[in-house]
Design an enzyme around this catalytic site. Structure first.
Site, PDB file in Angstrom:
ATOM      1  CG  HIS A 158      51.344  21.617 108.912  1.00 24.13           C
ATOM      2  ND1 HIS A 158      50.878  21.588 110.196  1.00 24.13           N
ATOM      3  CD2 HIS A 158      50.670  20.563 108.459  1.00 24.13           C
ATOM      4  CE1 HIS A 158      50.096  20.605 110.374  1.00 24.13           C
ATOM      5  NE2 HIS A 158      49.952  19.772 109.435  1.00 24.13           N
ATOM      6  CG  ASP A 183      51.382  24.137 112.495  1.00 25.47           C
ATOM      7  OD1 ASP A 183      51.349  24.763 111.267  1.00 25.47           O
ATOM      8  OD2 ASP A 183      51.154  22.862 112.562  1.00 25.47           O
ATOM      9  CB  SER A 215      46.922  18.716 110.364  1.00 26.19           C
ATOM     10  OG  SER A 215      47.723  17.768 110.774  1.00 26.19           O
TER      11      SER A 215
END
Length: 417
Positions: free
Chosen positions: A141, A171, A250
């Protein structure tokens, strides 16, 4: 001889009195200033016992002799792993929403003048060096649909990167930089199967753009199954931690006390979009499985059974007259033309009302897969992801009409891959 009359005498006396007054005030003022100077000099005398600590230049080596063992450990982990962690800046081309007309109170629509058909959005995240070839692991993402990728290292070097491939289901994604291998420091990968609750957990990343920030906490839970947010499928065996994870973290590593990667920081549960102490990382053993395939093929192909599952609740136990100790995964739905449908697995087709709402019952209950016991639906997802491939044949034991029966299933690739 001069004659001095009474007026002259009075004038001379007045001048003498005025001069005396001025001289006295001036003398007193001078004495006050001298006193102030003396007092000020006393205050400015340096007491070496209470002098402020001298600031340490950035390139000075800090003496850690007097720090405690926890501080030394965290500093050592940062020093050894930070050169492997990168800051990723991305630029994405975004489409302008199609209906950009502004209605007025009379019912006319006025378009926005000179509105571009596309605009660019900037974002950032974290990642880590995977190998000496320049491959960098991050979250899908973070880099999805990026037009421009820039990777910065802790020494200040910034280079362009290209997208190699990604897996929305886990992911995970891989990008690549063309850099001298001598300046690339791959991380050490741990073994997430050995992760335990209470284990020290450390993150290094770029929260809110604050580059190379370290946070520390513990592993709060293991074995969480969470939707990736990019697809309909779930990520098994995620690691939960209270180490602060925020936007910008992230794609960065979750580390153990040896500086080895336990997982890839991916998501948080928070109403404020900032750390609430409930963060999740993709386990490193899934990274080991997925990333080599992304590097080789641009993606990863998962096996597919073709069912939706539910855990066994007390309401289901009561409605299906099951033993109170019954465990397993109830099949709620079987997808058409799926491996499950072709093998004759039965889904739940009866809806009943309970105090909490409506539940669906009546399907097969998976109690084992290839002789591995199934306690919950998470066990089925985890086993399929970790231990099987498309075209594999598995044996499910299911509870049907109070009888356990074996059913063979040949797995297909997940749809859309």
């Amino acid at each position: 001889m001069f004659k001095i009359n009474n007026l002259s005498v009075k004038f001379i006396i007045l001048i003498i009195l005025f001069a005396s007054l001025i001289f006295g005030c001036t003398n007193n003022k001078i004495n006050q200033i001298e006193d102030l100077r003396k007092n000020n000099n006393e205050l400015n005398k340096t007491d070496t016992s209470s002098s402020p600590t001298k600031l340490t230049p950035k390139n000075t080596i800090i003496d850690l002799e007097n720090t405690d063992s926890e501080e030394r450990l965290l500093n050592n982990i940062f020093s050894s792993v930070a050169p492997s962690v990168v800051h990723i800046n991305i630029t994405k081309e975004m489409d302008v929403p199609s209906n950009q007309n502004i209605p007025d109170s009379f019912g006319f629509n006025f378009g926005i003048p000179d509105e571009p058909e596309q605009y660019f959005e900037r974002g950032e995240g974290s990642g880590f060096v995977y190998d000496k070839e320049g491959h960098i692991v991050t979250n899908y993402h973070v880099v999805e649909n990026a037009e421009v990728l820039e990777v910065s290292f802790i020494d200040g070097l910034t280079v362009k990167a290209k997208y190699i491939g990604g897996d929305p289901d886990s992911d995970l994604a891989v990008i690549k930089v063309l850099s001298d291998p001598s300046i690339l420091y791959p991380v050490q990968l741990g073994n997430s199967d050995n992760t335990f609750i209470g284990q020290r957990a450390i993150t290094i990343g770029n929260p809110f753009g604050q580059t190379w920030s370290l946070t520390a906490g513990v592993v709060s839970a293991v074995g969480r199954t969470m939707r990736s947010g990019n697809s309909a499928f779930s990520i098994p065996e995620m690691i939960q931690t209270d180490a602060a994870i925020n936007p910008g973290n992230s794609g960065g590593p979750l580390l153990n006390s040896n500086g080895e990667v336990l997982g890839v920081n991916t998501m948080i549960l928070s109403q404020s979009r900032s750390s609430s102490g409930v963060g999740f990382a993709v386990p490193v053993n899934i990274v080991k499985m997925v990333v080599p395939n992304i590097i080789a093929n641009g993606t990863y192909i998962y096996p597919w059974l073709g069912v939706t599952l539910s855990n066994i609740s007390l309401d289901i136990i009561d409605a299906m007259n099951l033993d109170l100790k019954q465990r397993g995964a109830l099949i709620i739905n079987v997808f058409d033309d799926s491996p499950a449908a072709n093998s004759g697995l039965r889904d739940s087709q009866k809806n009943i009302e309970v105090s909490g709402g409506t539940i669906t019952i009546g399907g097969d209950i998976v109690v084992s897969i290839n002789e591995t016991e199934v306690q919950t639906s998470d066990d089925v997802i985890s086993y399929l992801v970790k231990y099987t491939q498309p075209k594999d044949t598995i044996v499910l034991k299911v509870l049907r009409d109070n009888t356990i029966i074996p059913i063979e299933v040949i797995l297909d690739p997940r749809p859309g891959k």
